[in-house]
Design an enzyme around this catalytic site. Structure first.
Site, PDB file in Angstrom:
ATOM      1  N   GLY A  46      16.251  80.653  61.296  1.00 11.95           N
ATOM      2  CA  GLY A  46      15.523  81.845  61.703  1.00 11.95           C
ATOM      3  C   GLY A  46      16.293  82.602  62.771  1.00 11.95           C
ATOM      4  O   GLY A  46      17.123  82.024  63.478  1.00 11.95           O
ATOM      5  N   GLN A  51      17.789  88.446  69.486  1.00 14.84           N
ATOM      6  CA  GLN A  51      18.953  87.547  69.586  1.00 14.84           C
ATOM      7  C   GLN A  51      20.262  88.243  69.222  1.00 14.84           C
ATOM      8  O   GLN A  51      21.331  87.704  69.500  1.00 14.84           O
ATOM      9  CB  GLN A  51      18.756  86.315  68.700  1.00 14.84           C
ATOM     10  N   CYS A  91      18.055  76.313  68.512  1.00 15.29           N
ATOM     11  CA  CYS A  91      17.995  77.776  68.509  1.00 15.29           C
ATOM     12  C   CYS A  91      19.426  78.306  68.525  1.00 15.29           C
ATOM     13  O   CYS A  91      20.272  77.774  69.253  1.00 15.29           O
ATOM     14  CB  CYS A  91      17.248  78.248  69.754  1.00 15.29           C
ATOM     15  N   LEU A  92      19.693  79.349  67.742  1.00 16.18           N
ATOM     16  CA  LEU A  92      21.062  79.877  67.687  1.00 16.18           C
ATOM     17  C   LEU A  92      21.510  80.444  69.042  1.00 16.18           C
ATOM     18  O   LEU A  92      22.708  80.551  69.294  1.00 16.18           O
ATOM     19  CB  LEU A  92      21.185  80.946  66.594  1.00 16.18           C
ATOM     20  N   HIS A 133       8.347  79.695  66.480  1.00 15.97           N
ATOM     21  CA  HIS A 133       9.541  79.800  67.323  1.00 15.97           C
ATOM     22  C   HIS A 133      10.038  81.257  67.351  1.00 15.97           C
ATOM     23  O   HIS A 133      10.322  81.807  68.427  1.00 15.97           O
ATOM     24  CB  HIS A 133      10.623  78.858  66.759  1.00 15.97           C
ATOM     25  N   GLU A 134      10.122  81.885  66.176  1.00 17.91           N
ATOM     26  CA  GLU A 134      10.673  83.250  66.104  1.00 17.91           C
ATOM     27  C   GLU A 134       9.709  84.263  66.726  1.00 17.91           C
ATOM     28  O   GLU A 134      10.152  85.203  67.396  1.00 17.91           O
ATOM     29  CB  GLU A 134      10.995  83.627  64.660  1.00 17.91           C
ATOM     30  N   HIS A 137      10.170  84.439  70.368  1.00 16.14           N
ATOM     31  CA  HIS A 137      11.323  85.252  70.800  1.00 16.14           C
ATOM     32  C   HIS A 137      10.915  86.710  71.019  1.00 16.14           C
ATOM     33  O   HIS A 137      11.426  87.382  71.921  1.00 16.14           O
ATOM     34  CB  HIS A 137      12.422  85.237  69.722  1.00 16.14           C
TER      35      HIS A 137
HETATM   36 NI    NI Z   1      15.567  80.723  68.524  1.00 12.01          NI
END
Ligand code: NI
Length: 167
Positions: A46, A51, A91-92, A133-134, A137
């Protein structure tokens, strides 16, 4: 299409609240394509627009199972079911860091798709976890703020080399 630069831990933009998308124009469509490409290249499940430095309420998700691939524009979690359970997360924006976070096992999310049509997804397990999670963000919340204390694991370059040797 282009790979965009993923913002990482310490970048203040990750703490900002994203704005609703009012018009799904060509710039938004290009952003979504770039987000998928960027996420796929990084092997992520995701990615939120923040991000890649864009404060718009847009999320892309791909669980690589051939069906769970979505863009969610202005997503809202409208229902949660059951108890929260701990999930292992990464997480990226936090490369090589993993921790357990408590998430609902089932959620309903409503959003717009790339054509501006309303969609509603009843998600379970990893998909539900990923959506939570997304969506966090988009409100400037990152998983490390929610992790269960003491569960953070940091994978070092040395660990990565070792796992390569085993293969
Ligand atoms: Ni993330």
């Amino acid at each position: 299409m282009a790979i965009r630069n993923i913002r990482e831990e310490g970048d203040p933009i990750l703490k900002k609240v994203s704005r609703e998308v009012e018009v799904i124009d060509d710039r938004v469509k290009e952003l979504v394509e770039d987000m998928f490409e960027t996420m796929h290249k990084a092997d992520g499940l995701g990615l939120a627009a923040v991000q890649v430095g864009i404060l718009k309420r847009i999320v892309v998700i791909d669980l690589y199972d051939g069906v769970s691939k979505f863009v969610l524009i202005n997503p809202k979690i409208t229902e949660v079911r059951g108890e929260k359970i701990p999930f292992e997360e990464g997480c990226l924006s936090f490369p090589n860091q993993f921790a357990k976070v408590e998430r609902y096992n089932e959620v309903t999310v409503e959003a717009l798709d790339i054509n501006g049509d309303k969609i509603k997804i009843e998600a379970k397990e990893v998909l539900a976890q990923c959506i939570q999670h997304e969506c966090d963000h988009l409100d400037g919340i990152v998983f490390k703020e929610k992790m269960i204390p003491g569960t953070l694991e940091v994978i070092t370059q040395e660990d990565i080399e070792k796992s390569k040797e085993k293969k």
